[in-house]
Enzyme design. Structure first.
Site, PDB file in Angstrom:
ATOM      1  N   THR A  68      -0.806 -15.660   0.401  1.00 46.69           N
ATOM      2  CA  THR A  68      -0.475 -16.955   1.014  1.00 46.69           C
ATOM      3  C   THR A  68      -0.425 -16.847   2.531  1.00 46.69           C
ATOM      4  OG1 THR A  68       1.185 -18.713   1.156  1.00 46.69           O
ATOM      5  CG2 THR A  68       2.020 -16.531   0.748  1.00 46.69           C
ATOM      6  N   ASP A  79      -5.327 -17.870   2.583  1.00 46.40           N
ATOM      7  CA  ASP A  79      -4.856 -19.175   2.113  1.00 46.40           C
ATOM      8  C   ASP A  79      -5.368 -20.209   3.098  1.00 46.40           C
ATOM      9  OD1 ASP A  79      -3.523 -21.558   1.699  1.00 46.40           O
ATOM     10  OD2 ASP A  79      -1.517 -20.682   1.662  1.00 46.40           O
ATOM     11  N   GLY A 128       4.022   6.217  -4.332  1.00 52.21           N
ATOM     12  CA  GLY A 128       5.346   5.599  -4.410  1.00 52.21           C
ATOM     13  C   GLY A 128       5.839   5.126  -3.059  1.00 52.21           C
ATOM     14  N   SER A 142       4.791   7.253   3.009  1.00 52.66           N
ATOM     15  CA  SER A 142       3.682   8.186   3.277  1.00 52.66           C
ATOM     16  C   SER A 142       2.568   7.478   4.050  1.00 52.66           C
ATOM     17  CB  SER A 142       3.146   8.799   1.977  1.00 52.66           C
ATOM     18  OG  SER A 142       2.708   7.795   1.087  1.00 52.66           O
ATOM     19  N   VAL A 169       0.556   3.958  -3.296  1.00 53.62           N
ATOM     20  CA  VAL A 169       0.019   5.292  -2.999  1.00 53.62           C
ATOM     21  C   VAL A 169       1.197   6.265  -2.898  1.00 53.62           C
ATOM     22  CG1 VAL A 169      -1.419   6.659  -1.444  1.00 53.62           C
ATOM     23  CG2 VAL A 169      -1.883   4.217  -1.726  1.00 53.62           C
ATOM     24  N   ASP A 195       4.121 -19.826   1.044  1.00 56.08           N
ATOM     25  CA  ASP A 195       4.386 -20.906   0.083  1.00 56.08           C
ATOM     26  C   ASP A 195       3.502 -20.707  -1.147  1.00 56.08           C
ATOM     27  OD1 ASP A 195       1.865 -21.596   0.935  1.00 56.08           O
ATOM     28  OD2 ASP A 195       2.512 -23.305   2.133  1.00 56.08           O
ATOM     29  N   THR A 221      -2.578 -23.272   4.236  1.00 59.31           N
ATOM     30  CA  THR A 221      -1.418 -22.977   5.085  1.00 59.31           C
ATOM     31  C   THR A 221      -1.344 -21.473   5.354  1.00 59.31           C
ATOM     32  OG1 THR A 221      -0.034 -22.815   3.098  1.00 59.31           O
ATOM     33  CG2 THR A 221      -0.041 -24.946   4.241  1.00 59.31           C
ATOM     34  N   HIS A 239       0.827  -1.211   0.000  1.00 60.24           N
ATOM     35  CA  HIS A 239       0.000   0.000   0.000  1.00 60.24           C
ATOM     36  C   HIS A 239       0.858   1.257   0.000  1.00 60.24           C
ATOM     37  CE1 HIS A 239      -4.165  -1.742   1.231  1.00 60.24           C
ATOM     38  NE2 HIS A 239      -3.475  -2.607   0.517  1.00 60.24           N
ATOM     39  N   ASP A 240       2.001   1.195   0.654  1.00 56.62           N
ATOM     40  CA  ASP A 240       2.891   2.361   0.600  1.00 56.62           C
ATOM     41  C   ASP A 240       3.294   2.625  -0.849  1.00 56.62           C
ATOM     42  OD1 ASP A 240       4.504   4.495   1.407  1.00 56.62           O
ATOM     43  OD2 ASP A 240       6.278   3.217   1.494  1.00 56.62           O
TER      44      ASP A 240
END
Ligand code: HEM
Ligand SMILES: *[C@@H]1O[C@H](CO)[C@@H](O)[C@H](O)[C@H]1NC(C)=O
Length: 330
Positions: free
Chosen positions: A199, A250, A75, A79, A73, A258, A253, A69-70
């Site tokens: 995962t 997932d 780059g 932020s 949004v 994985d 697992t 997410h950094d």
């Protein structure tokens, strides 16, 4: 209205894409960037993050998602870590409202530990600490170990309005996923590999509940779901689910990094529509099949795609700084 909204969105995506390209052209990221200026930075981050993952597993998926997410949004400029007293920070918007507070705390603690190292104060950016931490949680949960490119500066600006326009939604189809990732310089192959991050970690019921009850007609589309799996999800998320209820992304697992996420998709056991569509759509299925069949192949693709993700919109000039604390600009 809808047309205007689409245009606005397209314009935003274009601006973000341009910012990403400019960043990539000027950025000089490299591995071992702090080798002489703060040689213990990477080992210190790893030990702090490792302690926090041992205390609470949620730190691992939380950190990985925080990094994604950094980067999407504004780059990879940390932020996402900035907190505003008036609530205008990214963490108060849409998808970012469910970022893990435990992961945020782990990053802040890692930053404090690095600042306290002799000669290191003011040298190591929060954006880089986030990139190191994302690398560390992958190997700590059983995934590949890899060297991470560093040298990012922290951004000086933020606002929450942009967030909902630049992050993917759980109801995205393949075209929407490809368009958004392409605007960040990532291919369909990269996008599928990065989706493998699912995962580990969880999703709250509201992100997929419409898929498991009979109001399908309100969905734009709904890729198929295994019937036993659907029944188990209904137990986890009854119609009157509480907002804090969640399912594992997932199912096989959930705490191990994985390639079983991809194997699940082959059995129509993807939780989010945006997960399952990767198998359902003929254009992406062959890649899912290859990732499911060969964990080495997946690991290599994931590591390469994480490096590309980490180059988005990097700040290296006067548009950035090394913050003293990750939650505030200097
Ligand atoms: C391909 C488009 C993607 C979509 C539509 C998407 C969507 C979502 C959604 C809806 C959740 C659940 C959030 C919640 O309910 O709290 C989630 C969780 C998560 N996402 Fe994604 N995601 C995408 C790609 C990625 C990428 C590229 C990464 C990292 C490389 C990532 C890492 C994670 C992780 C680790 C979690 C679990 C978070 C936790 O347990 O705290 N996702 N994602
Ligand atoms: C799995 O992928 C690796 C890495 O691309 C490759 O070297 C290897 O030959 C593949 N194994 C099989 C059985 O295809």
């Amino acid at each position: 209205m809808a047309g205007a909204k689409l245009l606005w969105r397209a314009a935003l995506v274009a601006v973000v894409a341009l910012a990403g390209m400019v960043g990539a052209a000027s950025a000089q990221l490299r591995q071992n960037y702090y080798g002489s200026s703060c040689p213990s930075a990477e080992s210190t981050v790893r030990s702090v993050i490792s302690q926090h993952v041992q205390q609470s597993f949620a730190v691992a998926p939380g950190t990985l998602r925080l990094f994604f997410h950094d980067c999407f949004v504004r780059g990879c400029d940390a932020s996402v870590m900035l907190m505003a007293s008036n609530g205008d920070d990214e963490s108060h918007s849409g998808a970012d409202a469910t970022l893990s507070p435990d992961a945020v705390e782990a990053i802040n603690k890692a930053k404090a530990a690095v600042e306290a190292l002799p000669g290191c104060a003011g040298k190591v950016s929060c954006a880089d600490i986030l990139a190191m931490a994302a690398r560390d949680v992958v190997s700590l949960t059983g995934g590949p170990s890899y060297g991470v490119e560093l040298g990012r500066l922290d951004g000086r600006t933020f606002n929450r309005a942009i967030v909902k326009h630049v992050l993917p939604g759980p109801g995205f189809d393949l075209n929407q996923l490809n368009t958004l990732f392409a605007s960040n310089g990532l291919t369909q192959f990269d996008m599928i590999a990065l989706s493998g991050a699912h995962t580990i970690g969880v999703t709250h019921c509201d992100k997929f509940v419409r898929r498991i009850y009979t109001f399908k007609q309100r969905l734009k589309y709904n890729p198929p779901m295994n019937l036993d799996f659907l029944r188990s999800l209904r137990k986890v998320c009854p119609m009157n689910y509480t907002p804090t209820s969640f399912a594992m992304l997932d199912v096989s697992t959930p705490k191990t990094f994985d390639n079983t996420y991809f194997d699940n998709l082959r059995y129509n056991k993807g939780v989010l529509a945006s997960d399952q569509i990767l198998f359902t759509d003929r254009r992406s299925r062959p890649t899912v099949e290859r990732f499911a069949a060969n964990s080495t192949f997946f690991n290599e693709a994931f590591v390469a795609a994480m490096a590309k993700l980490g180059r988005i919109g990097v700040k290296t000039g006067s548009d950035g700084e090394v913050r003293k604390v990750c939650t505030a600009v200097n």
